[in-house]
Design an enzyme around this catalytic site. Structure first.
Site, PDB file in Angstrom:
ATOM      1  N   ASP A   1      -2.854  13.697 -33.363  1.00 53.77           N
ATOM      2  CA  ASP A   1      -3.426  13.423 -32.040  1.00 53.77           C
ATOM      3  C   ASP A   1      -4.944  13.390 -32.099  1.00 53.77           C
ATOM      4  OD1 ASP A   1      -0.811  13.476 -30.996  1.00 53.77           O
ATOM      5  OD2 ASP A   1      -0.887  15.657 -30.862  1.00 53.77           O
TER       6      ASP A   1
ATOM      7  N   ASP B   1       5.462   8.129 -30.917  1.00 55.74           N
ATOM      8  CA  ASP B   1       5.352   9.543 -30.577  1.00 55.74           C
ATOM      9  C   ASP B   1       6.272   9.896 -29.414  1.00 55.74           C
ATOM     10  OD1 ASP B   1       4.312  12.096 -30.950  1.00 55.74           O
ATOM     11  OD2 ASP B   1       2.714  11.784 -29.492  1.00 55.74           O
TER      12      ASP B   1
END
Length: 439
Positions: A360, A198
């Site tokens: 997330d 990420d």
């Protein structure tokens, strides 16, 4: 002489912004902990792990040595991250080729599979564990309607925002629960690997997520993906003039240094920024005619972005940038833009709402769900660490004014607090309890 006021920063409403993101994240993590605690018992039929691409290289067993588990988990994580990277680049390519309709259909089909198959199997676990009386026809009708409404709410039609938000949280809960069934070592190494991915995908110039977001902003289009959008924070302060509500809206800042029209309209050297109070407030220092015309144009523009038509205007006729004939006005406007137009955060929609990717939600919940398999003390510690990391990320967004990934800080704190709690805090608390120091 009237002075140009600085617009409200995201810090001014940061508490409300954090609450509107923390609430759904907390609900998602809580539901995963409930599912793990309820279904992952010794007698439950769902306790066994499942085979997926995350276990394609190595399937962990209790008899394996430390190095075998670590090496196998690294191989599994590498393959999984490589698959995600490839899929993301394919998504970027299709979005670049304007295959948006196909992407929406694919995302809708994926959501239907998650809600129908994953949700249905978890429902079967509950039916079997709690002996719920229901016939197969009723079960499939309810499941089909549940999945169909979810796809419509997320992708295909406009529904109440709380319905869309609720289904996004449900999808996150279902996917996160299945990820908790991965082997323990693979789960922890995979979380760390995804946090690093990420970080690279969002910050590197060739990162797929960075390319995708910049492409979407340049086209003024929504990314066809599972993204949770919080309710926008609207400031009804005395600074809003004539009842016009000011929202944070993505804009491209004009090039600075040359006052020509070509420079004003050029997008080659422009930076992302937000059209905020300064666009209206800077008009206070200009002439009367220009101030009235610019204020009227800004009100029309903001109203159109909110889905409203102000002052009986049927179409958007205001230009994004007023063409000035005076070089002095050009210099004043560019100076005000440099000072006042600020990029306030990642994932801001046209309404100023913060957007958070569903990935997330999922991996926060996977971390807490894995902690719930050990002890609830580790659950509390990991939850507080994740929420603290999310708050730190929002603060960094307000400070650095650039796009930042949401996983690295929270995952790093969560993993650190898990092992510290398991290896140190639990031993300390148990000894205090045995010696009657703590009750």
């Amino acid at each position: 002489m009237a002075q140009t006021r600085r617009p409200k920063s995201v810090i001014d409403s940061l508490g409300e912004e954090i609450v509107r993101i923390v609430t759904p994240v907390s609900i998602c993590m809580f539901m995963v902990v409930v599912l793990v605690s309820t279904l992952n018992t010794g007698s439950s039929s769902s306790a066994s792990s499942f085979n997926s691409i995350a276990t394609i290289a190595y399937n962990e067993t209790t008899s394996d040595s430390f190095w075998e588990k670590l090496k196998g988990a690294l191989f599994n994580s590498l393959i999984f991250v490589a698959a995600i990277t490839l899929a993301t680049f394919v998504l970027v390519l299709l979005f670049y080729l304007r295959c948006t309709h196909f992407l929406k259909l694919y995302m809708g089909f994926s959501s239907f599979l998650v809600l129908g198959f994953m949700g249905g199997e978890i429902a079967l676990f509950f039916i079997g564990d709690f002996n719920i009386p229901i016939d197969s026809i009723t079960f499939f009708v309810i499941l089909f309607n549940f999945a169909s409404v979810g796809v419509l709410a997320v992708f295909m039609s406009k529904m109440a925002i709380f319905v869309t938000q609720g289904y996004l949280v449900v999808i996150g809960v279902l996917v996160a629960y299945w990820f908790t069934l991965l082997p323990e070592w693979t789960t922890w190494v995979l979380l760390v690997a995804l946090a690093l991915y990420d970080l690279a995908a969002v910050l590197l110039p060739v990162g797929p997520l960075k390319i995708l977001v910049e492409l979407a902003i340049s086209r003024d289009e929504d990314i066809p993906a599972l993204v949770y959008e919080a309710r926008p924070v609207t400031n009804h302060d005395s600074g809003s003039r004539n009842g016009v509500v000011r929202n944070r809206v993505w804009r491209e800042r004009s090039s600075v240094g040359n006052g020509s029209d070509d420079n004003l309209n050029s997008g080659t050297n422009s930076n992302l920024s937000l059209d905020s109070d300064s666009v209206v407030d800077s008009n206070l220092t200009r002439g009367t005619v220009n101030s009235i015309g610019s204020d009227h144009s800004d009100r029309i523009l903001i109203g159109a972005e909110q889905g409203q038509v102000l002052e009986r205007v049927a179409e958007l006729s205001a230009p994004l940038i007023d063409h000035r004939t005076s070089d002095q006005l050009h210099r004043q406007e560019n100076s005000a833009s440099r000072e006042n137009l600020l990029l306030e955060g990642i994932g801001l929609g046209s309404t100023g709402a913060i957007k958070l990717g569903l990935g997330d939600f999922i991996f926060y919940s996977v971390l807490v769900g894995r902690a719930a398999m050990y002890d609830f003390m580790t659950v509390y510690a990991c939850y507080l660490a994740i929420i603290a990391g999310l708050g730190v990320t929002l603060m960094l967004l307000a400070f650095y004014q650039k796009a930042l990934p949401a996983l690295p800080v929270s995952i790093a704190l969560g993993v650190l607090f898990y092992f510290l709690t398991r290896l140190l805090l639990e031993v300390f608390v148990v000894q205090c309890s045995l010696n009657l120091v703590m009750f």
